[in-house]
Motif scaffolding. Sequence first.
Motif, PDB file in Angstrom:
ATOM      1  N   GLY A 143       0.369  -1.346   0.267  1.00 31.31           N
ATOM      2  CA  GLY A 143      -0.135   0.058   0.077  1.00 31.31           C
ATOM      3  C   GLY A 143       0.302   1.447  -0.270  1.00 31.31           C
ATOM      4  N   VAL A 144       2.130   0.918  -0.449  1.00 31.79           N
ATOM      5  CA  VAL A 144       3.013   2.003  -0.409  1.00 31.79           C
ATOM      6  C   VAL A 144       3.049   2.868  -1.713  1.00 31.79           C
ATOM      7  N   LEU A 145       2.856   4.585  -1.641  1.00 30.59           N
ATOM      8  CA  LEU A 145       2.964   5.290  -3.069  1.00 30.59           C
ATOM      9  C   LEU A 145       3.664   4.987  -3.459  1.00 30.59           C
ATOM     10  N   THR A 146       5.254   4.496  -4.233  1.00 28.01           N
ATOM     11  CA  THR A 146       6.599   4.426  -4.442  1.00 28.01           C
ATOM     12  C   THR A 146       6.643   5.702  -5.923  1.00 28.01           C
ATOM     13  N   VAL A 147       7.587   6.630  -5.387  1.00 27.32           N
ATOM     14  CA  VAL A 147       7.595   7.930  -6.286  1.00 27.32           C
ATOM     15  C   VAL A 147       9.694   7.734  -6.830  1.00 27.32           C
ATOM     16  N   VAL A 148      10.142   8.014  -8.413  1.00 24.35           N
ATOM     17  CA  VAL A 148      10.870   7.988  -8.420  1.00 24.35           C
ATOM     18  C   VAL A 148      11.659   9.422  -8.424  1.00 24.35           C
ATOM     19  N   THR A 149      12.895   9.692  -7.814  1.00 25.05           N
ATOM     20  CA  THR A 149      13.209  10.902  -8.602  1.00 25.05           C
ATOM     21  C   THR A 149      14.254  10.952 -10.264  1.00 25.05           C
ATOM     22  N   VAL A 150      13.678  11.660 -11.003  1.00 25.62           N
ATOM     23  CA  VAL A 150      14.031  12.063 -12.356  1.00 25.62           C
ATOM     24  C   VAL A 150      14.990  13.229 -13.052  1.00 25.62           C
ATOM     25  N   THR A 151      16.148  13.418 -13.072  1.00 26.79           N
ATOM     26  CA  THR A 151      16.823  14.279 -13.825  1.00 26.79           C
ATOM     27  C   THR A 151      16.596  14.588 -15.368  1.00 26.79           C
ATOM     28  N   ASN A 152      16.003  13.625 -16.328  1.00 23.22           N
ATOM     29  CA  ASN A 152      15.935  13.598 -17.719  1.00 23.22           C
ATOM     30  C   ASN A 152      14.416  12.752 -17.933  1.00 23.22           C
ATOM     31  N   PRO A 153      14.336  13.023 -19.275  1.00 23.51           N
ATOM     32  CA  PRO A 153      13.457  12.332 -20.044  1.00 23.51           C
ATOM     33  C   PRO A 153      13.578  10.278 -20.028  1.00 23.51           C
ATOM     34  N   ASP A 154      14.729  10.534 -19.949  1.00 25.76           N
ATOM     35  CA  ASP A 154      14.968   8.974 -20.352  1.00 25.76           C
ATOM     36  C   ASP A 154      14.800   8.601 -18.924  1.00 25.76           C
ATOM     37  N   GLU A 155      15.543   9.275 -17.691  1.00 26.17           N
ATOM     38  CA  GLU A 155      15.411   8.498 -16.306  1.00 26.17           C
ATOM     39  C   GLU A 155      13.578   7.927 -16.063  1.00 26.17           C
ATOM     40  N   ALA A 156      13.038   9.451 -16.854  1.00 26.18           N
ATOM     41  CA  ALA A 156      11.730   9.056 -16.709  1.00 26.18           C
ATOM     42  C   ALA A 156      11.407   7.691 -17.209  1.00 26.18           C
ATOM     43  N   ALA A 157      10.970   7.771 -18.706  1.00 24.07           N
ATOM     44  CA  ALA A 157      11.270   6.205 -18.943  1.00 24.07           C
ATOM     45  C   ALA A 157      11.024   5.388 -18.636  1.00 24.07           C
ATOM     46  N   VAL A 158      13.019   4.824 -17.627  1.00 25.91           N
ATOM     47  CA  VAL A 158      12.785   3.877 -16.989  1.00 25.91           C
ATOM     48  C   VAL A 158      12.633   3.659 -15.536  1.00 25.91           C
ATOM     49  N   ALA A 159      11.837   4.719 -14.857  1.00 25.82           N
ATOM     50  CA  ALA A 159      11.666   5.063 -13.900  1.00 25.82           C
ATOM     51  C   ALA A 159      10.445   4.391 -14.164  1.00 25.82           C
ATOM     52  N   VAL A 160       8.969   5.078 -15.255  1.00 27.86           N
ATOM     53  CA  VAL A 160       7.825   4.130 -15.248  1.00 27.86           C
ATOM     54  C   VAL A 160       8.050   3.016 -16.477  1.00 27.86           C
ATOM     55  N   ALA A 161       8.451   2.227 -16.436  1.00 25.26           N
ATOM     56  CA  ALA A 161       8.506   1.279 -17.043  1.00 25.26           C
ATOM     57  C   ALA A 161       9.528   0.291 -15.709  1.00 25.26           C
ATOM     58  N   ALA A 162       9.633   0.686 -14.847  1.00 21.63           N
ATOM     59  CA  ALA A 162      10.128  -0.320 -13.978  1.00 21.63           C
ATOM     60  C   ALA A 162       8.931  -0.262 -13.171  1.00 21.63           C
ATOM     61  N   GLY A 163       7.871   0.747 -13.500  1.00 25.91           N
ATOM     62  CA  GLY A 163       6.349   0.749 -11.992  1.00 25.91           C
ATOM     63  C   GLY A 163       5.765   1.098 -11.146  1.00 25.91           C
ATOM     64  N   ALA A 164       6.670   3.037 -11.330  1.00 25.63           N
ATOM     65  CA  ALA A 164       7.036   3.841 -10.519  1.00 25.63           C
ATOM     66  C   ALA A 164       5.076   4.251 -10.427  1.00 25.63           C
ATOM     67  N   ASP A 165       5.227   4.652  -9.424  1.00 26.23           N
ATOM     68  CA  ASP A 165       3.449   5.349  -9.283  1.00 26.23           C
ATOM     69  C   ASP A 165       3.469   6.535  -9.180  1.00 26.23           C
ATOM     70  N   ALA A 166       4.432   7.558  -9.452  1.00 23.06           N
ATOM     71  CA  ALA A 166       4.332   8.903  -9.667  1.00 23.06           C
ATOM     72  C   ALA A 166       6.543   9.145 -10.004  1.00 23.06           C
ATOM     73  N   LEU A 167       6.682  10.506 -10.678  1.00 21.21           N
ATOM     74  CA  LEU A 167       8.256  10.758 -10.892  1.00 21.21           C
ATOM     75  C   LEU A 167       8.400  11.998 -10.159  1.00 21.21           C
ATOM     76  N   ALA A 168       8.895  12.391  -9.518  1.00 22.88           N
ATOM     77  CA  ALA A 168       9.381  13.729  -8.893  1.00 22.88           C
ATOM     78  C   ALA A 168      10.597  14.264 -10.115  1.00 22.88           C
ATOM     79  N   VAL A 169       9.986  14.518 -10.530  1.00 20.46           N
ATOM     80  CA  VAL A 169      11.219  15.470 -11.481  1.00 20.46           C
ATOM     81  C   VAL A 169      12.096  16.886 -10.986  1.00 20.46           C
ATOM     82  N   GLN A 170      13.581  16.245 -10.937  1.00 16.13           N
ATOM     83  CA  GLN A 170      14.372  17.060  -9.947  1.00 16.13           C
ATOM     84  C   GLN A 170      14.886  18.003 -10.800  1.00 16.13           C
ATOM     85  N   GLY A 171      14.998  19.452 -11.586  1.00 14.21           N
ATOM     86  CA  GLY A 171      15.480  20.114 -12.339  1.00 14.21           C
ATOM     87  C   GLY A 171      17.446  20.945 -11.597  1.00 14.21           C
ATOM     88  N   PRO A 172      17.855  21.038 -12.609  1.00 11.10           N
ATOM     89  CA  PRO A 172      18.977  21.355 -12.078  1.00 11.10           C
ATOM     90  C   PRO A 172      19.584  23.016 -11.017  1.00 11.10           C
TER      91      PRO A 172
END
Length: 341
Positions: A143-172
Amino acid sequence: MTFSLHDLAVPILGAPMAGGPSTPALAAAVSNAGGLGFLPAGYLSAEKFADTIAEARSLTTAAIGVNLFVPQPSAATAEGLQRYRELLAPLAEHYGAEVARPRPDDDGWEAKLDVLADTAPEVASFTFGCPSAEVLGRLRDRGVLTVVTVTNPDEAAVAVAAGADALAVQGPEAGGHRGTFDPVALPGDEPLDTLLAAVVAAHDLPVIAAGGLSTAADVRRVLDRGAVAAQAGTAFLLSDEAGTNTPYRAALTDGHFTETVVTRAFSGRYARGLANGFTARYDEVAPLGYPEVNQMTGPMRRAAVAAGDPNGTNLWAGTSWRHISGGRAGDIVAALARGVG
Ligand SMILES: Cc1cc2nc3c(=O)[nH]c(=O)nc-3n(C[C@H](O)[C@H](O)[C@H](O)COP(=O)(O)O)c2cc1C
């Protein structure tokens, strides 16, 4: 039922800030104000991490988030570390400290995952990499909502493919370590707004925006661009509930510190902080190599803090540090959320 970021009364997340600034009192205050407070596990033992969760739970009945460092292979080389050891030695001696001996350390990854499975916080976020689909699935089952921090679109795609529930986009613009999956890659400098737009357009899941957000106008801007919430770290560094140490607090309001830099000098991983004597001396010569460099510089940084010297320690801060002020964390949440409606 799994928590939803859309359920927050106030779309403000108090970023996890390992190494002292985050405290159970800070996390609870952010959650009690209608946002979501985070407890970082970084650098703590699994036992201490479990204690901080219990303490925060005693201070709030609202949802809380926790945050783990995902272990990565180190980029360190024996020669690079030895050379840096020699360069650090005079400053370590100045502070009466040793340059510590590096040792293998995965930040207690497996033990901390067990703490997550046992305590089932509403939200778990990750930085420095993407957990496996299996790890994310295990947490989702609890029941834990999982969030993966990403710093570019490629990392976002990896996190989504792994099944993250949400993304934290971290800018520079962000203070502290960049969450880049590849510890050797120079972190990108595309601004948060551009990254956010690209990730929101590409994926149909909640996206949190982080990096340089310290005013209500900043928050409004990222919500307008499709973020479900704004995650602010630096904005809370001077709050009453933060554990920010005394010289660090003083430096944040001291006009002698005039800029932030992205440096690997303290930890062997890129992170943004106030430029100070340490970065002037070591920024150009420090090797990559986390966690070894972090371990090596630890005793001298602690000694500098104990001596009240902001020039011998990391002063993580995002680009918007000049806009921050002190006071109760709940009031800072309210100020950031002003105009959100
Ligand atoms: C002192 C400090 C420590 C941080 N520690 C962590 C951490 O343990 N885990 C993490 O995911 N992010 C960490 N971050 C980054 C934040 O999650 C977030 O991306 C950042 O604070 C956003 O930028 P801002 O500081 O400009 O608000 C840290 C940031 C700061 C300033």
